[in-house]
Each structure stands twice: as C-alpha cells, then as structure tokens.
Write a protein that holds these residues in place. Structure first.
Motif, PDB file in Angstrom:
ATOM      1  N   THR A 104       0.846  -1.191   0.000  1.00 28.12           N
ATOM      2  CA  THR A 104       0.000   0.000   0.000  1.00 28.12           C
ATOM      3  C   THR A 104       0.881   1.240   0.000  1.00 28.12           C
ATOM      4  N   ALA A 105       0.599   2.146  -0.930  1.00 26.99           N
ATOM      5  CA  ALA A 105       1.345   3.402  -1.019  1.00 26.99           C
ATOM      6  C   ALA A 105       0.456   4.552  -0.555  1.00 26.99           C
ATOM      7  N   LEU A 106       1.074   5.515   0.091  1.00 29.59           N
ATOM      8  CA  LEU A 106       0.366   6.709   0.572  1.00 29.59           C
ATOM      9  C   LEU A 106      -0.839   6.356   1.448  1.00 29.59           C
ATOM     10  N   GLY A 107      -0.699   5.252   2.153  1.00 30.20           N
ATOM     11  CA  GLY A 107      -1.720   4.867   3.113  1.00 30.20           C
ATOM     12  C   GLY A 107      -2.905   4.106   2.574  1.00 30.20           C
ATOM     13  N   SER A 108      -3.219   4.240   1.289  1.00 26.50           N
ATOM     14  CA  SER A 108      -4.436   3.597   0.785  1.00 26.50           C
ATOM     15  C   SER A 108      -4.363   3.095  -0.651  1.00 26.50           C
ATOM     16  N   ILE A 109      -3.307   3.432  -1.377  1.00 31.51           N
ATOM     17  CA  ILE A 109      -3.233   3.064  -2.797  1.00 31.51           C
ATOM     18  C   ILE A 109      -2.535   1.714  -2.941  1.00 31.51           C
ATOM     19  N   PRO A 110      -3.221   0.692  -3.462  1.00 33.79           N
ATOM     20  CA  PRO A 110      -2.576  -0.611  -3.642  1.00 33.79           C
ATOM     21  C   PRO A 110      -1.582  -0.590  -4.794  1.00 33.79           C
ATOM     22  N   VAL A 111      -0.409  -1.120  -4.561  1.00 29.48           N
ATOM     23  CA  VAL A 111       0.621  -1.221  -5.602  1.00 29.48           C
ATOM     24  C   VAL A 111       1.174  -2.648  -5.587  1.00 29.48           C
ATOM     25  N   HIS A 112       1.747  -3.023  -6.698  1.00 23.95           N
ATOM     26  CA  HIS A 112       2.291  -4.374  -6.814  1.00 23.95           C
ATOM     27  C   HIS A 112       3.719  -4.320  -7.347  1.00 23.95           C
ATOM     28  N   ARG A 113       4.553  -5.166  -6.775  1.00 25.58           N
ATOM     29  CA  ARG A 113       5.908  -5.372  -7.274  1.00 25.58           C
ATOM     30  C   ARG A 113       6.022  -6.817  -7.731  1.00 25.58           C
ATOM     31  N   TYR A 114       6.968  -7.065  -8.652  1.00 29.79           N
ATOM     32  CA  TYR A 114       7.109  -8.411  -9.209  1.00 29.79           C
ATOM     33  C   TYR A 114       8.577  -8.849  -9.220  1.00 29.79           C
ATOM     34  N   PRO A 115       9.138  -9.105  -8.033  1.00 31.87           N
ATOM     35  CA  PRO A 115      10.520  -9.592  -7.988  1.00 31.87           C
ATOM     36  C   PRO A 115      10.624 -11.013  -8.544  1.00 31.87           C
ATOM     37  N   ALA A 116      11.827 -11.392  -8.912  1.00 32.37           N
ATOM     38  CA  ALA A 116      12.043 -12.714  -9.510  1.00 32.37           C
ATOM     39  C   ALA A 116      11.816 -13.822  -8.497  1.00 32.37           C
ATOM     40  N   ALA A 117      11.149 -14.877  -8.929  1.00 37.05           N
ATOM     41  CA  ALA A 117      11.024 -16.092  -8.131  1.00 37.05           C
ATOM     42  C   ALA A 117      11.957 -17.168  -8.670  1.00 37.05           C
ATOM     43  N   ASP A 118      12.192 -17.139  -9.977  1.00 33.64           N
ATOM     44  CA  ASP A 118      13.140 -18.050 -10.632  1.00 33.64           C
ATOM     45  C   ASP A 118      14.048 -17.199 -11.524  1.00 33.64           C
ATOM     46  N   ALA A 119      15.162 -16.770 -10.947  1.00 29.81           N
ATOM     47  CA  ALA A 119      16.058 -15.847 -11.656  1.00 29.81           C
ATOM     48  C   ALA A 119      16.737 -16.487 -12.858  1.00 29.81           C
ATOM     49  N   SER A 120      16.726 -17.811 -12.955  1.00 26.09           N
ATOM     50  CA  SER A 120      17.417 -18.481 -14.063  1.00 26.09           C
ATOM     51  C   SER A 120      16.768 -18.169 -15.411  1.00 26.09           C
ATOM     52  N   VAL A 121      15.463 -17.886 -15.404  1.00 26.35           N
ATOM     53  CA  VAL A 121      14.769 -17.606 -16.664  1.00 26.35           C
ATOM     54  C   VAL A 121      15.308 -16.325 -17.292  1.00 26.35           C
ATOM     55  N   GLU A 122      15.338 -15.253 -16.491  1.00 24.29           N
ATOM     56  CA  GLU A 122      15.865 -13.991 -17.007  1.00 24.29           C
ATOM     57  C   GLU A 122      17.356 -14.085 -17.296  1.00 24.29           C
ATOM     58  N   ALA A 123      18.088 -14.854 -16.487  1.00 28.31           N
ATOM     59  CA  ALA A 123      19.532 -14.998 -16.706  1.00 28.31           C
ATOM     60  C   ALA A 123      19.814 -15.574 -18.088  1.00 28.31           C
ATOM     61  N   ASP A 124      18.985 -16.512 -18.519  1.00 26.01           N
ATOM     62  CA  ASP A 124      19.171 -17.099 -19.854  1.00 26.01           C
ATOM     63  C   ASP A 124      18.894 -16.070 -20.943  1.00 26.01           C
ATOM     64  N   ILE A 125      17.879 -15.237 -20.730  1.00 25.68           N
ATOM     65  CA  ILE A 125      17.556 -14.188 -21.706  1.00 25.68           C
ATOM     66  C   ILE A 125      18.730 -13.223 -21.835  1.00 25.68           C
ATOM     67  N   ARG A 126      19.259 -12.787 -20.688  1.00 21.54           N
ATOM     68  CA  ARG A 126      20.370 -11.833 -20.693  1.00 21.54           C
ATOM     69  C   ARG A 126      21.630 -12.465 -21.303  1.00 21.54           C
ATOM     70  N   ARG A 127      21.830 -13.741 -21.072  1.00 21.15           N
ATOM     71  CA  ARG A 127      22.992 -14.420 -21.676  1.00 21.15           C
ATOM     72  C   ARG A 127      22.893 -14.402 -23.192  1.00 21.15           C
ATOM     73  N   ARG A 128      21.702 -14.705 -23.720  1.00 18.60           N
ATOM     74  CA  ARG A 128      21.517 -14.692 -25.163  1.00 18.60           C
ATOM     75  C   ARG A 128      21.771 -13.311 -25.748  1.00 18.60           C
ATOM     76  N   LEU A 129      21.261 -12.278 -25.072  1.00 17.21           N
ATOM     77  CA  LEU A 129      21.471 -10.928 -25.572  1.00 17.21           C
ATOM     78  C   LEU A 129      22.931 -10.503 -25.468  1.00 17.21           C
ATOM     79  N   THR A 130      23.586 -10.868 -24.380  1.00 23.19           N
ATOM     80  CA  THR A 130      25.007 -10.545 -24.232  1.00 23.19           C
ATOM     81  C   THR A 130      25.824 -11.204 -25.325  1.00 23.19           C
ATOM     82  N   ASP A 131      25.536 -12.472 -25.593  1.00 21.57           N
ATOM     83  CA  ASP A 131      26.224 -13.171 -26.679  1.00 21.57           C
ATOM     84  C   ASP A 131      25.993 -12.462 -28.008  1.00 21.57           C
TER      85      ASP A 131
END
Length: 225
Positions: free
Chosen positions: A113-140
């Motif tokens: 909750t932001a500013l006391g009443s506004i609902p907000v959502h965050r989406y941190p990684a639960a399985d970081a290996s998925v994004e790591a593979d994407i970044r590896r492909r782009l780096t290559d």
C-alpha cells in the motif's frame, strides 16, 4: 514456440529482479510487448505482412493462450496496419503476462500500500534463471561478430525499438554502443534497410513482419532524445 514468449522476455528484462519494479518507458515496453506477440505468430508461421496490413496465413492455434487469442482476433477483425494492432493489443497485456508469469513461478506478486491507501504491486524474480538465460543470449548477441538466430535477433530488435538499453544494465557511451550493435543486428537480420530480403539471415516473411512492427513502435515513441 518456446516456454517463455518474446513478450515475456521483454517484460522480465524491464523488471528489476530484486525490487520487482519496472524500469524505462512504460509505453515503450507496452508497445514492444504487443509487437512481440505478433512477432511470435510470425515466427510460428501464422501471420504475414502484405499490402500494409497484418494478415493470417494459417489460423491453426499455436497452443499458447495469448498468441492464440490474438490470432483469433486477427482472423475475424478488419484488416489493420501494424500501427493499429500494436496500439490495440497493448491495453491490458502487461497485467495478463505478469499474471501468467506469477502462475508459472517465474516472478512473485508482492502487494503493498502506497500513501496509506493506494494498492501497488511489485514483481521480484522467483526463478532468476529464466531472465539470466535471456540476458545471456542478448550478451552473446551484442558481443559476437555474427547475427544471432531468428528469435534472438527479433528480441534484440524489439529491445532497440522500445529503447530498453538501460534494462541491459548499460548507460552513457556504453548504452550508445549497445544501441549501435542492436541496430547492426536488426540490419543484418533484414529487419532494417541495410540488408535486402534475399540477404536476410531470417525468413523473409518473418523479417517483413518484424520490420513493419518495429517501425510502428519507433514511430509511436517519436524522436529519440
């Protein structure tokens, strides 16, 4: 199609693994994700670009819910330009893809909750290996002296169109160099004007769709700063 769609790859690149917050241009990401769903259908041989419009060449479902919903719309709604489709498809797409990624355990939905009443959502990684593979492909792709495979070349081109270089962890002169290399990949793959369709490293039918869609995204975002 692969386990992680192109639109999802863009989404994961844009969201910080730890904070779960999006970086960069919101409209740029939404437009690029809409384009990516259409690129996915082109890669699967379902759509083509003809006479200024996106057209269905094979209505058979791909087995992926979001692309198949879009394919059904393309088959029944009036023909439209790539610009019209990316604008039409971007609405609500981010929430749909985030929900799918949460369900599959790739990211987590953290409600606050932001500013006391506004609902907000965050989406941190639960399985970081998925994004790591994407970044590896782009780096290559960024460091190699050859044009990558169709799918990675399409991803690199969409990253450039959405102006997502900061999501690659580069800034300043390094970001400029990254954008130059992304443009080289787009050109070498036949998505830009530097290489003819005959010389393209990807199927001409796919290259035409990607070229048209990236032009639409770039035009919608206007001139670069």
């Amino acid at each position: 199609m692969t386990g992680v769609a192109l639109a999802e790859e863009l989404l994961l690149l844009a969201y910080d693994d730890e904070s779960g917050k999006a970086t960069g241009s919101r409209i740029g990401l939404d437009l690029a994700m809409a384009a990516a769903v259409l690129v996915e259908l082109a890669l699967a041989g379902r759509i083509a670009y003809s006479d200024g419009s996106i057209v269905v060449v094979d209505p058979a479902p791909t087995g992926q819910p979001v692309p198949d919903e879009v394919l059904a719309r393309l088959a029944t709604e009036p023909l439209n330009t790539p610009t019209a489709w990316v604008q039409r498809l971007r609405h609500g797409l981010r929430d749909r893809l985030l929900a799918d990624l949460c369900q599959r355990g790739v990211v987590r939905d953290v409600g606050e909750t932001a500013l006391g009443s506004i609902p907000v959502h965050r989406y941190p990684a639960a399985d970081a290996s998925v994004e790591a593979d994407i970044r590896r492909r782009l780096t290559d792709a960024l460091t190699a002296d050859r044009i990558p495979d169709e799918r990675t070349a399409a991803l690199a081109t969409l990253v450039a169109a959405a102006r997502m270089e900061p999501s690659l962890g580069v800034t300043g002169p390094t970001a400029v160099d990254a954008h130059r290399r992304l443009d080289e990949i787009a050109g070498g793959a036949g998505f830009a004007g530097s290489v003819s369709m005959e010389e393209s490293t990807v199927r001409p039918s796919v290259a035409l769709v990607i070229a048209a869609l990236t032009r639409a995204v770039d035009a919608a975002l206007g001139a670069r700063a």
